[in-house]
Design a protein around this motif. Structure first.
Motif, short mmCIF file in Angstrom:
data_model
loop_
_atom_site.label_atom_id
_atom_site.label_comp_id
_atom_site.label_asym_id
_atom_site.label_seq_id
_atom_site.Cartn_x
_atom_site.Cartn_y
_atom_site.Cartn_z
N ALA A 162 1.58 25.52 26.13
CA ALA A 162 1.01 24.59 27.11
C ALA A 162 0.92 23.18 26.53
O ALA A 162 1.20 22.20 27.23
CB ALA A 162 -0.38 25.08 27.53
N ALA A 163 0.53 23.07 25.26
CA ALA A 163 0.47 21.75 24.63
C ALA A 163 1.86 21.12 24.54
O ALA A 163 2.01 19.91 24.64
CB ALA A 163 -0.14 21.88 23.23
N LEU A 164 2.86 21.95 24.40
CA LEU A 164 4.23 21.47 24.23
C LEU A 164 4.83 20.92 25.53
O LEU A 164 5.45 19.87 25.55
CB LEU A 164 5.09 22.61 23.69
N TYR A 165 4.61 21.63 26.65
CA TYR A 165 5.39 21.25 27.83
C TYR A 165 4.57 20.85 29.07
O TYR A 165 5.13 20.29 30.00
CB TYR A 165 6.37 22.36 28.20
N THR A 166 3.25 21.08 29.08
CA THR A 166 2.47 20.76 30.28
C THR A 166 2.54 19.28 30.61
O THR A 166 2.71 18.90 31.77
CB THR A 166 0.99 21.18 30.09
N PHE A 167 2.42 18.43 29.60
CA PHE A 167 2.42 16.99 29.83
C PHE A 167 3.76 16.34 29.48
O PHE A 167 3.85 15.11 29.42
CB PHE A 167 1.28 16.33 29.03
N TYR A 168 4.77 17.15 29.25
CA TYR A 168 6.08 16.62 28.90
C TYR A 168 6.65 15.70 29.98
O TYR A 168 7.09 14.57 29.67
CB TYR A 168 7.04 17.76 28.58
N PRO A 169 6.67 16.10 31.26
CA PRO A 169 7.15 15.16 32.28
C PRO A 169 6.34 13.87 32.34
O PRO A 169 6.89 12.78 32.57
CB PRO A 169 7.03 15.96 33.59
N THR A 170 5.02 13.98 32.14
CA THR A 170 4.17 12.78 32.14
C THR A 170 4.51 11.88 30.96
O THR A 170 4.55 10.64 31.09
CB THR A 170 2.69 13.18 32.11
N ILE A 171 4.73 12.48 29.79
CA ILE A 171 5.11 11.70 28.61
C ILE A 171 6.44 10.98 28.86
O ILE A 171 6.60 9.81 28.50
CB ILE A 171 5.21 12.62 27.37
#
Length: 418
Positions: free
Chosen positions: A251-260
């Motif tokens: 979850a830490a790896l990809y949850t905010f990936y699009p936002t990043i």
């Protein structure tokens, strides 16, 4: 297929063809689950703007979804053990499809939290029932390959959501992404008509009926304390701990990936599609590869190798500036981080006996869901303290990955060979 081919030391994916109905149903359920879940990840900046809230506040939505998953994993595990894998699978699909669509009708943070909590119940329930059904419907030598095939559905759903957001978000409301989520309900028709009930579950029910007829005391069943003691053995603790740490790091790896990608790399929705698509292609390839390698070298060894690769690649994946490095790291870390999940259904199914398998797998994923929810809260809260969201996500990924590796070195005596 002959019995000798089942006993082949290194079976190939073609050996799954006689079981294509249940494999396709499990794959499709996870594909549709993924589309509906990742739609939220792609629309976070748009929802925050519409609702007038911060990303840290939207972290509560992921926590609510994770709590819902915990309820769904455990509740559907009980339903699946009590009423059958197939009915529970069907109900899970209908449940998550309904609340995915209702997400598009929300206008306030509180209503979004409630709807996503209910979506999480169906999301977790569908996985528990379908994974158990698949593992119990194919022969033992094919289970690592079946597990990899099912779990690869997530990446295809993620990539489909990436394509949909590239087409929808520049021209239409973010709500349309969720209205599409009602389509998975059509999968129910195929499940009802084309998928058989688990033969192991049916055999267990026959044993219970026979025991009830032959022994008057069998109707009482074991005490609650006996059930708890029998359930929480070393293998069960390992399953729960592994899923908690693994879900936290993923979850830490990809949850905010699009936002990043949108806010820190300043990519448009159309450009976001390419690193996400490569991540998904890498994930799909990694799951197939890990499934094949696990059949030959053993799943624990392959999981450790994949997790070590995550540690090596997480910094360029989340922090790289050059476009080529961003794309290459997306493909490679997708293969490593998601490749582990190819083996999760098989890994968990071995740690619980037939009569408690679905409940055990569901409980393991339920605790893992709580790890996911914590990551959804911790990463955005940590961001302002450590110079940004990418650094916060990197720290959490490294912590979760190292703990996941550590758990795999334990060798509990209660592992099942079914």
């Amino acid at each position: 297929m002959s019995a000798s081919s089942h006993q082949n030391e290194h079976p190939r994916f073609a050996a799954l063809l006689p079981y294509w109905q249940v494999t396709l149903a499990a794959f499709s359920g996870w594909f549709l689950d993924a589309f509906d879940q990742t739609a939220l990840m792609f629309t976070l900046p748009d929802i925050a703007k519409d609702f007038g809230c911060s990303l840290a506040m939207l972290g509560s939505v992921f926590l609510a979804q994770a709590l819902g998953r915990a309820v769904g994993n455990t509740g559907w595990g009980w339903l699946s053990d009590r009423f059958g894998r197939k009915p529970a699978f069907t109900l899970g699909v209908l449940f998550f499809a309904l609340f995915a669509a209702l997400t598009g009708t929300t206008h306030h943070l509180l209503s979004l939290i409630i709807i996503q909590f209910l979506f999480g119940i169906g999301f977790g329930g569908e996985w528990t029932a379908s994974a158990t059904l698949l593992m119990e419907s194919v022969p033992a030598p094919l289970r690592p390959l079946a597990s990899a095939t099912m779990m690869s559905g997530y990446e295809i759903g993620y990539m489909a959501a990436a394509g949909a957001q590239a087409l929808i978000l520049p021209h239409y409301s973010w709500r349309l992404m969720f209205f599409i989520g009602l389509l998975p309900a059509l999968l129910v028709i195929f499940i009802r008509l084309g998928v058989a009930e688990s033969p192991l579950w049916l055999a267990t029910q026959e044993k219970k009926k026979h025991a009830t007829h032959t022994s008057p005391t069998a109707e009482k069943g074991p005490s609650l304390w006996h059930i708890i003691r029998a359930f929480w053995n070393g293998a069960a603790f390992q399953a729960v701990a592994f899923m908690c740490f693994l879900e936290f790091q993923k979850a830490a790896l990809y949850t905010f990936y699009p936002t990043i990608l949108r806010e820190h790399h300043h990519l448009s929705p159309q450009l976001i599609f390419w690193p996400v698509a490569l991540y998904c292609l890498g994930s799909f390839s990694g799951k197939i590869l890990c499934g094949a390698l696990a059949a030959r070298f053993g799943e624990a060894r392959i999981m450790r190798l994949a997790l070590l690769t995550v540690i090596l690649l997480i910094i360029p994946f989340l922090n790289a500036g050059p476009w080529a490095i961003l794309l290459a790291s997306a493909f490679l870390i997708g293969a490593a981080a998601s490749g582990v999940y190819a083996l999760v259904p098989h890994y968990l199914s071995q740690r619980f006996p037939n009569e408690r398998r679905s409940a055990g797998m569901g409980t393991s994923y339920a605790v893992g869901s709580l790890g996911q929810g914590l990551a959804g809260r911790i990463v955005p809260a940590l961001g302002p303290l450590v110079a940004g969201l990418p650094i916060a996500a990197t720290i959490c990924v490294l912590a979760g990955t190292m703990m996941s590796i550590g758990v795999t070195f334990f060798r509990p005596k209660d592992v099942q060979n079914f």
